[in-house]
Structures are given as C-alpha cells and as structure tokens.
Write an enzyme that holds these catalytic residues in place. Sequence first.
Site, short mmCIF file in Angstrom:
data_model
loop_
_atom_site.label_atom_id
_atom_site.label_comp_id
_atom_site.label_asym_id
_atom_site.label_seq_id
_atom_site.Cartn_x
_atom_site.Cartn_y
_atom_site.Cartn_z
N ASP A 10 0.86 -1.18 0.00
CA ASP A 10 0.00 0.00 0.00
C ASP A 10 0.90 1.23 0.00
O ASP A 10 2.02 1.19 0.50
CB ASP A 10 -0.94 0.03 1.21
CG ASP A 10 -2.19 0.88 0.95
OD1 ASP A 10 -3.24 0.29 0.62
OD2 ASP A 10 -2.11 2.12 1.05
N SER A 11 0.38 2.33 -0.54
CA SER A 11 1.16 3.57 -0.56
C SER A 11 0.98 4.38 0.72
O SER A 11 1.68 5.36 0.93
CB SER A 11 0.76 4.41 -1.77
OG SER A 11 -0.63 4.65 -1.75
N CYS B 285 -13.79 -0.67 -8.12
CA CYS B 285 -14.88 0.01 -7.39
C CYS B 285 -15.23 1.32 -8.08
O CYS B 285 -15.78 2.23 -7.48
CB CYS B 285 -14.50 0.23 -5.93
SG CYS B 285 -13.06 1.26 -5.72
N1 SAH Z 1 -8.56 -4.10 0.09
C1 SAH Z 1 -8.67 -3.11 1.15
C2 SAH Z 1 -9.19 -1.79 0.63
C3 SAH Z 1 -8.33 -1.14 -0.44
S1 SAH Z 1 -8.63 0.57 -0.62
C4 SAH Z 1 -9.52 -3.69 2.26
O1 SAH Z 1 -10.06 -4.78 2.11
O2 SAH Z 1 -9.65 -3.03 3.30
C5 SAH Z 1 -7.39 1.06 -1.73
C6 SAH Z 1 -6.02 1.26 -1.12
O3 SAH Z 1 -5.13 1.56 -2.18
C7 SAH Z 1 -5.87 2.38 -0.13
O4 SAH Z 1 -5.38 1.86 1.08
C8 SAH Z 1 -4.82 3.35 -0.74
O5 SAH Z 1 -3.92 3.85 0.23
C9 SAH Z 1 -4.11 2.44 -1.68
N2 SAH Z 1 -3.49 3.05 -2.86
C10 SAH Z 1 -4.02 3.97 -3.69
N3 SAH Z 1 -3.19 4.18 -4.74
C11 SAH Z 1 -2.11 3.38 -4.55
C12 SAH Z 1 -0.91 3.12 -5.30
N4 SAH Z 1 -0.68 3.73 -6.46
N5 SAH Z 1 -0.05 2.21 -4.81
C13 SAH Z 1 -0.29 1.58 -3.64
N6 SAH Z 1 -1.40 1.77 -2.92
C14 SAH Z 1 -2.30 2.65 -3.37
#
Ligand code: SAH
Length: 400
Positions: free
Chosen positions: A254-255, A344
């Site tokens: 995650d970022s 989503c």
């Molecule tokens: N699967 C998770 C929800 C994901 S929400 C669950 O079940 O709770 C999407 C996530 O993507 C967020 O945490 C956001 O911080 C991350 N994100 C957004 N852009 C990103 C990128 N380019 N690289 C890594 N993470 C990213």
Amino acid sequence: MEAAGPPAVILNAERERSVLRGHPWVFSGAVGRVAGEPASGETVRVATAAGEVLGLGAYSPRSQIRVRLWTREPTRAIDAAFFHERVRAAIARRRALLDAAALPACRLVHGEADGLPGVVADRYADVVVLQLTSAGAERWRDAIADALAAETGCAGIYERSDAEVREIEGLAPRTGAIRGTLAGAMAEIVEHGIRYRVDVAHGQKTGFYLDQRDNRARVRALARGCDVLNAFCYTGGFSLAALAGGARSVLSLDSSAAALALARENLALNALDASRAEWAEADVFAHLRGLRDAGRTFDLVVLDPPKFAPTAAHAARAARAYKDINLLAFRLLRPGGLLVTFSCSGGVTADLFQKIVASAAVDAGAEAQLLARLAAAPDHPVMLAFPEGEYLKGLILKKL
Ligand code: SAH
C-alpha cells in the site's frame, strides 16, 4: 398556477421517463421550470409538465443532479419522523439480511438503495460513522443523527462528511463527533472472526471497506498453502483473511504508511503467524514491475485498487490503469494460480471491467478461466432502477 405548497420542479415533457421508471434523480437538463425559490436542500415537489406530482425530493441548486427524490408519495410529510422511519427500515433490512455476528460492523444506510440519497451510515461496534454528500442530506443532518442514535443505541455518532463530491453540492467538508464523544476515535470490530481496529476519524472513507466483507471470506477459503500478494492492502483486510485461511506467505502493498501501520496492529491483535506476513510501503504500479523483474511469483494475487474512474468520463484513463496492474498480476501468477481482481469505479461497468481484464490476460500471454463474479456485500444493495448504485465488481480467475 401551481397549488400552494412547497416549491415545485416541473419536468420537460420529453424528460419525464426516467423518473417515471423509478430513477431517484432529476438532472438539471430535465428541468423545464422551477416554481418558487427553493433553498439548498429544501423539499420540492417534482411534477410533470401536465401537472401530475411524481414525488417529493431535495433541491440541489449547484449540482447537475438538481433533485434527489425522498418519496413518490406526493402527500408524505418530509420531516424528522420521515427520516426516523427510513433509518429504522434500513436497519431492519440489515437485521433480516445479515448474520447476527455481522451486525456490529455493517453498513446501516446505503444512500439511494435505502431511500436516503446522499446518506451513508456505517456501524463499527458502538460508533456509527455518518457521511452526508447531498444538500438534502445536509439539511436533515440532525434528524438523521438522532434516528441513528435512537435505533442503534450507539454511544457515538461520528461525522465523516469529507468526501470530495460534497464540493459539487456546494457543501464544505465537515468531520467530528455529532453525538457523544469518541475516545481516540478508534473502534474495534470483528469480521468473520478476525479483529480489526478502525480509525474512524482519519481512515479512508468511513474507516473500513465493509463492502468487501464476504469477498475477504472468499479469499480466506482459497488461500491455504498459497504464496499470496495483496496489492492495495489498506489496513490488511485481505491479508489477514489469507493468513487466517492458512496462506504460506502474504506480501501486502500500500502507498499509505498510516494504513500499513494499522494493518500491522491488526495482525498483532489476532492469533495469526506474523512471520508469514511481509508489508511494503510502495506504489503498486512500480512495485509489481519490480517483483516481475526480480522473478517473484505467487499462487494468489488480490488487486483491490482505489476508484480510478468516479464517473464514465474517466473510463478511458481508468481502463489503462486496470489493464496495467492486471497484466502484471497475470505475469506474477504461477500456472494454476488465482487472481482475485476488483474495480470500485462507478464509471467502469462490470462488462467493461471483464473486457479490460481479458485483454490484460491476452497481452500477458495467459489463458485464464473465470471462476466467479463478485460484488459488494448485501448490506450495500443496488436498486434495479438505479444501476449507478452498482460500483464494486470483482472476478476470480484461474491462470491455466
Ligand atoms: N482491500 C482493502 C481496501 C483497499 S482501498 C480492504 O479490504 O480493506 C485502496 C487502497 O489503495 C488504499 O489503502 C490506498 O492507500 C491504496 N493506494 C491507492 N493508490 C495506490 C498506489 N498507487 N499504490 C499503492 N497503494 C495505493
């Protein structure tokens, strides 16, 4: 002359069809005339050119979505009792729909699908997080908060009205406790037996992605013995599910440093083998390339990116992003491995998403079988007359 009563929005004769078919929105282009001077969020009658009142809704002077219907009963009073009734009915539907164990962490109110456009309410143990995104919802904020407090018995109602869409409605962001106080603004929930802490005040959206509850359980059931890659892991939802399902290893990306910190805390809360978990703060697009170049492979890959296309206008750019990560995922999968991939984006239909993933497989030189289609959990229902409400879709694919 219109009869006395609330202001009225009179539709263009050729633009009545959508509302007549049950759609809850009136777009500005469908409005022929406005009788009276409704304020932002004020209740208006919606009438045909011939004078038939089709329902009552909330007026949004700034938005292209000029009216969101509250009811199709022209004589219904739109007052605090109306909102109490709607909230009570929404909560009753959850009780009928979900296992009792899921009720302390579920979506209580899901906007249009519960007859409350612009209102989202998520329950996390004894806190309800409320998000208001329309002028009408904003106007009835107190009534809605009171109803949620009364119907749930929750000590705290916390507002997270900080979604960007509020700007389109001319509403400033607002966050904080509406009812009660919140010590530390952290809640703790249990999902399918796994404990998670939820940062109600600072987490993304309302703090947790409840819509993925049942899909996390699916991944748990698939993970035994697998080397898992969970991209876009947020606070570790799919990661912990995979570990609970007996994964051999789980690499989570995650970022957001804050999300990863909470993910590690969540892991520590549960009796799971932390030595099998690896976390990396990284941009998924770049990191997947790095993994490919390093020759890493996995048995199960989960891709749950953020919304790349809020509306259909962003679909082309979003399609490139989806294709990119899915192509890389196919390359990282061992033969026989599984890809669980989501979108989503409201602007990307299920059909388009499947086509994008199919073309990613072709470009990766992978043959894949579609094993299942996934959607949001049932506490996030979709009205047939309001297909815009369907945003989360997923696919389980097997690489041959
Ligand atoms: N699967 C998770 C929800 C994901 S929400 C669950 O079940 O709770 C999407 C996530 O993507 C967020 O945490 C956001 O911080 C991350 N994100 C957004 N852009 C990103 C990128 N380019 N690289 C890594 N993470 C990213």
